[in-house]
Scaffold this active site. Structure first.
Site, PDB file in Angstrom:
ATOM      1  N   GLU A 289       0.812  -1.228   0.000  1.00 38.78           N
ATOM      2  CA  GLU A 289       0.000   0.000   0.000  1.00 38.78           C
ATOM      3  C   GLU A 289       0.838   1.267   0.000  1.00 38.78           C
ATOM      4  OE1 GLU A 289      -3.756  -1.337   2.768  1.00 38.78           O
ATOM      5  OE2 GLU A 289      -2.097  -0.233   3.634  1.00 38.78           O
ATOM      6  N   PRO A 290       1.660   1.463  -1.002  1.00 39.36           N
ATOM      7  CA  PRO A 290       2.477   2.665  -0.991  1.00 39.36           C
ATOM      8  C   PRO A 290       1.682   3.924  -1.336  1.00 39.36           C
ATOM      9  CG  PRO A 290       2.924   1.347  -2.947  1.00 39.36           C
ATOM     10  CD  PRO A 290       1.879   0.614  -2.173  1.00 39.36           C
ATOM     11  N   ARG A 329       4.345  20.394   6.350  1.00 37.63           N
ATOM     12  CA  ARG A 329       5.208  19.322   6.862  1.00 37.63           C
ATOM     13  C   ARG A 329       6.407  19.826   7.654  1.00 37.63           C
ATOM     14  NH1 ARG A 329       7.561  15.892   4.119  1.00 37.63           N
ATOM     15  NH2 ARG A 329       7.179  14.103   5.464  1.00 37.63           N
ATOM     16  N   TYR A 333       6.548  18.322  11.219  1.00 39.38           N
ATOM     17  CA  TYR A 333       7.590  17.299  11.434  1.00 39.38           C
ATOM     18  C   TYR A 333       9.008  17.822  11.261  1.00 39.38           C
ATOM     19  CZ  TYR A 333       3.452  14.774   9.546  1.00 39.38           C
ATOM     20  OH  TYR A 333       2.188  14.323   9.257  1.00 39.38           O
ATOM     21  N   CYS A 360       0.829  33.964   9.295  1.00 36.33           N
ATOM     22  CA  CYS A 360       1.189  34.775  10.446  1.00 36.33           C
ATOM     23  C   CYS A 360       1.674  33.944  11.621  1.00 36.33           C
ATOM     24  CB  CYS A 360      -0.003  35.631  10.853  1.00 36.33           C
ATOM     25  SG  CYS A 360      -0.174  37.003   9.735  1.00 36.33           S
ATOM     26  N   GLU A 361       2.750  33.221  11.447  1.00 37.35           N
ATOM     27  CA  GLU A 361       3.440  32.624  12.578  1.00 37.35           C
ATOM     28  C   GLU A 361       4.856  32.264  12.182  1.00 37.35           C
ATOM     29  OE1 GLU A 361       0.220  29.464  13.064  1.00 37.35           O
ATOM     30  OE2 GLU A 361       2.005  28.271  13.485  1.00 37.35           O
ATOM     31  N   TYR A 389       1.464  14.134   0.742  1.00 37.63           N
ATOM     32  CA  TYR A 389       1.152  14.771   2.028  1.00 37.63           C
ATOM     33  C   TYR A 389       1.374  16.287   2.016  1.00 37.63           C
ATOM     34  CZ  TYR A 389       1.248   9.853   3.265  1.00 37.63           C
ATOM     35  OH  TYR A 389       1.029   8.501   3.296  1.00 37.63           O
TER      36      TYR A 389
HETATM   37  N1  LLP Z   1      -1.174   2.130   4.566  1.00 41.13           N
HETATM   38  C1  LLP Z   1      -1.553   2.610   5.757  1.00 41.13           C
HETATM   39  C2  LLP Z   1      -2.444   1.847   6.602  1.00 41.13           C
HETATM   40  C3  LLP Z   1      -1.071   3.866   6.183  1.00 41.13           C
HETATM   41  O1  LLP Z   1      -1.429   4.326   7.357  1.00 41.13           O
HETATM   42  C4  LLP Z   1      -0.214   4.619   5.340  1.00 41.13           C
HETATM   43  C5  LLP Z   1       0.278   5.932   5.753  1.00 41.13           C
HETATM   44  C6  LLP Z   1       0.128   4.082   4.097  1.00 41.13           C
HETATM   45  C7  LLP Z   1      -0.366   2.821   3.739  1.00 41.13           C
HETATM   46  C8  LLP Z   1       1.008   4.796   3.112  1.00 41.13           C
HETATM   47  O2  LLP Z   1       2.275   5.071   3.594  1.00 41.13           O
HETATM   48  P1  LLP Z   1       3.361   5.770   2.647  1.00 41.13           P
HETATM   49  O3  LLP Z   1       3.761   4.769   1.575  1.00 41.13           O
HETATM   50  O4  LLP Z   1       2.752   6.961   2.047  1.00 41.13           O
HETATM   51  O5  LLP Z   1       4.480   6.109   3.548  1.00 41.13           O
HETATM   52  N2  LLP Z   1       1.559  12.777   6.953  1.00 41.13           N
HETATM   53  C9  LLP Z   1       2.798  12.048   7.116  1.00 41.13           C
HETATM   54  C10 LLP Z   1       2.692  10.623   6.647  1.00 41.13           C
HETATM   55  C11 LLP Z   1       1.593   9.842   7.327  1.00 41.13           C
HETATM   56  C12 LLP Z   1       1.469   8.431   6.824  1.00 41.13           C
HETATM   57  C13 LLP Z   1       0.217   7.807   7.302  1.00 41.13           C
HETATM   58  N3  LLP Z   1      -0.035   6.481   6.851  1.00 41.13           N
HETATM   59  C14 LLP Z   1       3.902  12.798   6.373  1.00 41.13           C
HETATM   60  O6  LLP Z   1       3.629  13.863   5.813  1.00 41.13           O
HETATM   61  O7  LLP Z   1       5.063  12.375   6.373  1.00 41.13           O
END
Ligand code: LLP
Length: 436
Positions: A289-290, A329, A333, A360-361, A389
């Site tokens: 699930e990328p 982000r 983070y 404004c921050e 994201y």
């Molecule tokens: N599957 C599930 C159940 C997940 O929770 C996620 C991401 C993915 C797949 C996909 O992961 P990816 O391949 O995109 O890393 N907002 C954060 C990232 C949060 C990820 C949440 N879950 C950021 O901006 O780094």
């Protein structure tokens, strides 16, 4: 910058597909999210081939990384399934014409309405993540006279090397059932329900992970767990290993091609199949699930440089017409990015600057201490690897409009998300009767 056929420098200018970045900025305005269709297609094809190399499997695109109808259509056309985490994301993939049997519904706290929506849409799998969800889903499936296929999210207790907010399978995570705790009992309960069919397991250990040994450990733990289930007569037909592959943001990160990213998928699928065979298990259908690795590097954000403020010996700020409303982000983070002045692409990046947004921050930064060419008001700044994201986490903070998204496909470029107007910003505002 991780250059490729569709992201390169020519005659002093940055190009995306056949377009000079400055040309796109001029035509569509800034701030502007640009997505590269060819890159997305290439990653999708490489991932689908990789997951199917040693057996049967599927790639589900994690919509949370970038949710737009056009890119969902593109992903579906390249054979992808979808991971959705809300009624809104489900609505999006329905609008993109996705095959509902290829949709997985995630979430640690799906609302009763979302469960209704998933059932009514006839989605492939709910990924169960709480006891409450078992009760609700069994009851609601019963009311409809259907048996719903489900996966169960398990937590293998593996801690991936990434930042805490996106670490999901550490022992303290809010997600999943503990394989060393109640997971087996929960699955037995599901297997005994009339309106639920237990099909398999889901594991997601985190996001932006470079150290792939965490996946190997998770596979070892989860296949051991599957052996335990098998001993109780419960077969795991599907194993969904989640997403999370780290991408290039700065020169401290590896510069991978889609094919190289696909090795990660290939290795995860192969190890899961090998471990299953070794432990005498039926070969599971492998899902990955990328999100980030499909759309992250496909995205480039273009800005116009406004104010430049130099505090000699301390810091130089280059302010742009975007900020935390379109890329939160750094604020969330302290994420790092690389950037370039698109119209000075052949000039040396010999200054170190902090790129500031217009909110404004003081924490509203795109990045701190980044190497950049000498910036002047009116320059077009490109920030790389913003496809994941950014748009999906954008807001209207300070009542800034969320920027539009343009898809570039070779020599074609067009909106996939139109610009917001001031009227859009107030669309849901209303004044109650008694105030009129
Ligand atoms: N599957 C599930 C159940 C997940 O929770 C996620 C991401 C993915 C797949 C996909 O992961 P990816 O391949 O995109 O890393 N907002 C954060 C990232 C949060 C990820 C949440 N879950 C950021 O901006 O780094």
């Amino acid at each position: 910058m991780n250059t490729r056929d569709t992201l390169y420098v020519k005659d002093g200018s940055l190009y995306i597909g056949a377009f000079r970045a400055t040309e796109l900025a001029e035509k569509f305005g800034t701030p502007l999210y640009v997505m590269d269709a060819q890159y997305i297609a290439e990653v999708c094809d490489a991932f689908v081939a990789a997951v199917n190399k040693s057996g049967e499997g599927a790639v589900a695109f994690a919509n949370k990384a970038f949710a737009a109808v056009a890119t969902a259509k593109l992903a579906a056309a390249h054979g992808l399934w979808f991971d959705v985490v809300s009624g809104g994301e489900l609505y999006l993939v329905q609008n993109a014409g996705a095959d509902m049997k290829k949709v997985l519904f995630h979430g640690n706290n799906k609302t009763p309405r979302e469960i209704d929506e998933g059932l009514d849409a006839g989605i492939g799998y709910f990924v169960i993540d709480s006891l409450n969800e078992i009760e609700l889903l069994d009851k609601k499936a019963g009311e409809r006279g259907v048996v719903q296929d489900v996966l169960v999210r398990v937590n293998p207790g593996v801690s991936a090397h990434t930042y805490e907010a996106v670490m999901t399978a550490a022992p303290f995570s809010k997600f999943g059932f503990d394989v060393h705790g109640d997971a087996a009992d929960v699955i037995k309960d599901i297997a005994s329900r009339k309106h639920l069919r237990f099909c398999g397991l889901h594991v997601h250990i985190g996001s932006q992970i470079y150290d792939h040994s965490s996946y190997d450990t998770a596979i070892d733990v989860v296949t051991d767990f599957m052996r335990g289930l098998a001993a109780d007569g419960i077969t795991t037909d599907v194993l969904d290993m989640g997403g999370g592959y780290g991408i290039y943001y700065t020169d401290e990160d590896p510069k991978f091609t889609p094919r190289r990213y696909a090795y990660t998928v290939e290795n995860i699928a192969l190890r899961a199949r090998e471990k299953s065979a070794e432990k005498g298990l039926k070969q599971p259908f492998i899902i990955v699930e990328p999100g980030r690795s499909i759309v992250g590097e496909a995205g480039i954000t273009l800005y116009t440089v406004g104010a430049v403020k130099d505090f000699p010996g301390v810091r130089k700020y280059v302010a742009v017409d975007g900020g935390m409303f379109e890329n939160p982000r750094y604020a969330l983070y302290e994420s790092r990015y690389s950037a370039m002045i698109a119209n000075k692409a052949d000039k040396p990046a010999d200054e170190v600057v902090t790129i500031a947004g217009k909110c404004c921050e003081s924490g509203d930064l795109i990045g701190k201490d980044m190497p950049l060419q000498h910036a002047e008001t009116g320059d077009i700044l490109a920030v790389f690897s913003t496809g994941a994201y950014n748009y999906s986490m954008a807001s209207n903070y300070n009542l800034n409009a969320v920027p539009p998204v343009v898809l570039v496909d070779g020599d074609k470029a067009g909106y996939i998300v139109k610009p917001q107007t001031y009227r859009d910003l107030l669309r849901n505002n209303t004044v109650p009767e008694w105030m009129k």
